[in-house]
Design an enzyme around this catalytic site. Structure first.
Site, PDB file in Angstrom:
ATOM      1  CE1 TYR A   1      -2.529  -3.268  10.970  1.00  0.00           C
ATOM      2  CE2 TYR A   1      -5.863  -4.038  11.144  1.00  0.00           C
ATOM      3  CZ  TYR A   1      -4.600  -2.806  11.062  1.00  0.00           C
ATOM      4  OH  TYR A   1      -4.264  -2.323   9.343  1.00  0.00           O
TER       5      TYR A   1
ATOM      6  CB  THR B   1      -0.413  -5.637   1.384  1.00  0.00           C
ATOM      7  OG1 THR B   1      -1.061  -6.222   3.051  1.00  0.00           O
ATOM      8  CG2 THR B   1      -1.597  -4.753   1.394  1.00  0.00           C
TER       9      THR B   1
ATOM     10  CG  ASP C   1      12.725  -0.232  13.036  1.00  0.00           C
ATOM     11  OD1 ASP C   1      11.541   0.209  13.333  1.00  0.00           O
ATOM     12  OD2 ASP C   1      12.942  -0.583  12.883  1.00  0.00           O
TER      13      ASP C   1
ATOM     14  CG  LEU D   1      -1.751   1.057   1.739  1.00  0.00           C
ATOM     15  CD1 LEU D   1      -3.208   1.240   0.113  1.00  0.00           C
ATOM     16  CD2 LEU D   1      -2.642   0.951   2.523  1.00  0.00           C
TER      17      LEU D   1
ATOM     18  CE  LYS E   1      -2.920   0.343  11.270  1.00  0.00           C
ATOM     19  NZ  LYS E   1      -2.274   1.369  10.285  1.00  0.00           N
TER      20      LYS E   1
END
Length: 274
Positions: A172, A213, A77, A28, A176
């Protein structure tokens, strides 16, 4: 007001601008970086791999120099704040400006909550939230230094809005959700132009739905049947392709979205609409 009718799609023109895309070496992030390059932007892709892989090299071959854009790779990183700050400062110094950031570096992990360790939680948040936060602040610092009224796109996810069926992702999803709220908070802080003329930086988040992805492919390999569940949960009954977000990234980083800040742009095939 500039007479935009004298040049085709002038509001989307990025010629002369310098941009940073974290997580920009593949998937992405790379697709969105290509969108900026096509509009004439000089785009610096930051990623943690020592060198870019075949996907990035193929993208670089697609660059049309006559359009004014270019693609550059920097090994960074985002969890190494000192290196991240130094890299973005160097990019801005080389260009004498920084016009925008797409913060797309992130990881996905599907693990039941009771199996998580403290280290696992920390790793996810270090990349998906802290690394993104530090990327945004590093870019804003350079935009202010060079007096650029730039734009920042923080890549969130529809997983910050809903709990996805077939995906146990208790770390996760909150990471977000935090990104969406961060965009609002940074927009409130950075968008107003201050008395010293600092500010004028727009900040928005982008929440994609399920995108095919490399990271998502790994999820499917470890969790058979997940793809079928995800495809059945949106109105399009398919996963998105990364290239379908190129125009959204260009919109958010260009003058075309000049009155948009503190917003969350959801592109999920209708997943969260029913």
């Amino acid at each position: 007001m500039e007479n935009i009718g004298q040049k085709r799609f002038l509001d989307f023109d990025l010629v002369g601008g310098a941009f940073v895309v974290t997580g920009g070496a593949r998937g992405l992030g790379l697709a969105m970086a290509e969108g900026l390059v096509e509009a004439g932007g000089k785009v610096h892709c930051l990623d943690r791999a020592p060198s870019p892989d075949e996907e990035y090299e193929e993208a670089k071959k697609r660059v049309v120099p006559e359009w004014g854009g270019s693609l550059h790779y920097v090994q960074v990183d985002v969890t190494n704040t000192a290196s991240l700050n130094a890299s973005i400062e160097s990019i801005a110094a080389d260009n004498k400006r920084l016009d925008g950031l797409i913060a797309a570096a992130g990881i996905v992990e599907v693990t039941p909550a009771i199996e998580y360790t403290v280290e696992g939680v920390s790793r996810m948040m270090d990349i998906n939230y802290t690394g993104l936060f530090m990327s945004a602040t590093a870019a804003a610092r350079e935009m202010m230094r060079y007096g650029c009224r730039g734009s920042t796109c923080l890549v969130a996810s529809m997983s910050g809005i809903v709990a996805n069926k077939g995906m146990n992702s208790p770390v996760y999803n909150p990471s977000k959700a935090a990104v969406i709220q961060l965009a609002r908070s940074l927009a409130m802080e950075w968008t107003p132009v201050q008395s010293d003329r600092r500010g004028g930086i727009r900040v928005n988040s982008l929440s994609p739905g399920d995108v095919m992805t490399p990271a998502v492919q790994e999820v499917f390999e470890r969790n058979p049947g997940t793809r079928e569940i995800w495809e059945s949960e949106n109105m399009a009954h398919r996963l998105a392709n990364p290239v379908e977000f190129k125009s959204a990234a260009l919109f958010l980083l260009s003058r075309a979205s000049s009155f948009m800040t503190g917003s969350n742009l959801v592109i999920d095939g209708g997943h969260t609409a029913w």
